[in-house]
Enzyme design. Structure first.
Site, PDB file in Angstrom:
ATOM      1  N   ARG A 294       8.180   5.442   1.900  1.00 14.53           N
ATOM      2  CA  ARG A 294       8.829   6.048   3.067  1.00 14.53           C
ATOM      3  C   ARG A 294       9.197   7.518   2.834  1.00 14.53           C
ATOM      4  NH1 ARG A 294      10.523   0.575   3.603  1.00 14.53           N
ATOM      5  NH2 ARG A 294      10.098  -0.186   5.706  1.00 14.53           N
TER       6      ARG A 294
ATOM      7  N   LYS B 143      13.966  -1.712  -7.557  1.00 16.31           N
ATOM      8  CA  LYS B 143      14.405  -0.888  -6.417  1.00 16.31           C
ATOM      9  C   LYS B 143      14.763  -1.793  -5.243  1.00 16.31           C
ATOM     10  CE  LYS B 143      12.513   2.458  -3.252  1.00 16.31           C
ATOM     11  NZ  LYS B 143      11.825   1.482  -2.391  1.00 16.31           N
TER      12      LYS B 143
ATOM     13  N   GLN C 230       7.721  -8.737   7.988  1.00 13.14           N
ATOM     14  CA  GLN C 230       8.769  -8.167   7.155  1.00 13.14           C
ATOM     15  C   GLN C 230       9.513  -7.031   7.867  1.00 13.14           C
ATOM     16  OE1 GLN C 230       7.009  -8.119   3.322  1.00 13.14           O
ATOM     17  NE2 GLN C 230       8.448  -6.602   2.579  1.00 13.14           N
TER      18      GLN C 230
ATOM     19  N   HIS D 175       4.776   1.944  -7.850  1.00 11.42           N
ATOM     20  CA  HIS D 175       3.867   0.796  -7.830  1.00 11.42           C
ATOM     21  C   HIS D 175       3.012   0.773  -9.114  1.00 11.42           C
ATOM     22  CE1 HIS D 175       4.201   1.648  -3.356  1.00 11.42           C
ATOM     23  NE2 HIS D 175       4.602   0.393  -3.428  1.00 11.42           N
TER      24      HIS D 175
ATOM     25  N   GLY E 112       9.657  -4.652  -8.341  1.00 13.35           N
ATOM     26  CA  GLY E 112      10.525  -3.532  -8.692  1.00 13.35           C
ATOM     27  C   GLY E 112      12.001  -3.837  -8.464  1.00 13.35           C
TER      28      GLY E 112
ATOM     29  N   GLY F 179       0.820  -1.213   0.000  1.00 13.49           N
ATOM     30  CA  GLY F 179       0.000   0.000   0.000  1.00 13.49           C
ATOM     31  C   GLY F 179       0.850   1.257   0.000  1.00 13.49           C
TER      32      GLY F 179
ATOM     33  N   VAL G  92      11.386   3.639 -10.644  1.00 10.24           N
ATOM     34  CA  VAL G  92      10.757   4.907 -11.025  1.00 10.24           C
ATOM     35  C   VAL G  92      11.221   5.972 -10.025  1.00 10.24           C
ATOM     36  CG1 VAL G  92       8.568   6.130 -11.337  1.00 10.24           C
ATOM     37  CG2 VAL G  92       8.775   3.739 -12.033  1.00 10.24           C
TER      38      VAL G  92
END
Ligand code: AMP
Length: 281
Positions: free
Chosen positions: A187, A149, A61, A37, A147, A31, A176
């Site tokens: 974050r 990332k 996590q 995303h 991703g 989310g 991105v």
């Protein structure tokens, strides 16, 4: 757009789509959605008949409770974004839907979780893999999109999916960035105005690192990155590693014939920012 919160609902939906030979693309998220995303949803839409996106903030996590408590929850805004993106199905399971589920899988990530995030966030990958594997079991997608990332996460998902013979294709999608270069992240909204203004220096440093490769050894480069980051007010380098893009093993000299990547994590107050760059290919 259909929103399901029960696993049977998603499973039945997918079963019906399969009867009419529809291909299913899947994007797993926690989310607090942003364009990073949405780029995954976009790529999934181009390649599949149906796209399913899950929103589940996975407590396992987070090895740090403070990080979990502070993680942004923006479900209403997320649903609006996904609707605008024409995502077909959203799966928002409760914690119970995901954890109250018999699954004896024992993961073995080999060397992939012995470095970087695996060292600094003990238990993180085990928790991530448990949930992603369950989501794969429930959704049974043809293709899942992650991703670059979170590059180490992507490598670990590729490995366990292949080890466990899960019949799906994993696609890695490019990072991105904001227009000033900062990698998009849920974050980023936790940064103060001042911190946000300074944060693009992380990617600036990574880009300079790439330029320095031809005349700087890996160990000198690491020292240089530490100096650059630690001199930014309120920023602290957690790590900068130079590693093999496939095995994630540390690269000590440029003669190794592999793709070399630079992986960085910077602490800005209580916020952890992650990014990476291909240094040599
Ligand atoms: P998260 O909600 O942080 O678990 O991220 C869900 C998925 O979105 C993961 O596969 C992430 O790697 C991916 N993702 C997050 N930020 C970005 C970004 N800036 N560019 C591309 N993918 C991203």
């Amino acid at each position: 757009m259909i929103v399901f919160s029960l696993r049977e609902e998603v499973a039945n939906f997918v079963k019906n789509q399969r009867k009419s030979k529809k291909s299913i693309g899947f994007v797993a998220t926690m989310g607090a959605l942003h364009r990073g995303h949405l780029s995954l949803i976009d790529i999934a839409k181009q390649q599949n008949d149906i796209v399913i996106c899950s929103i589940f903030v996975n407590p396992l996590q987070f090895n740090n409770k403070n990080d979990f408590d502070k993680y942004p929850h923006t479900l209403e805004a997320d649903l609006k974004l996904l609707d605008a993106e024409k995502c077909d199905v959203i799966f928002t399971p409760s914690t119970d839907e995901i954890y109250n589920y018999p699954d004896p899988t024992v993961f073995n990530f080999g060397q992939l979780d012995k470095v970087m995030e695996g060292v600094y966030r003990p238990g993180h990958f085990e928790g991530m893999a448990k949930v992603v594997k369950r989501l794969f079991d429930i959704v049974q997608p043809d293709t899942a999109y992650f991703g670059e990332k979170d590059y180490q996460q992507l490598a670990i998902i590729r490995k366990f999916s292949s080890d466990l013979h899960i019949p799906l294709t994993i696609i890695g999608c490019p990072i991105v960035r904001e227009s000033d270069g900062l990698a998009m992240s849920s974050r980023n909204m936790l940064l103060s105005h001042e911190q946000r203004k300074l944060a693009p220096q992380i990617f600036e440093t990574l880009k300079e690192t790439k330029e320095k490769v031809s005349r700087t050894s890996p160990s000198e480069l690491k020292k240089w990155v530490a100096q650059q980051i630690n001199k930014i007010e309120g920023f602290e380098l957690e790590y900068f590693e130079i590693a093999n893009a496939s095995t994630l093993e540390t690269i000590d000299n440029w003669y190794e014939k592999t793709i070399a990547m630079g992986f960085i994590v910077v602490r800005v107050g209580t916020v952890r920012l992650i990014d990476n760059i291909v240094l040599l290919s």
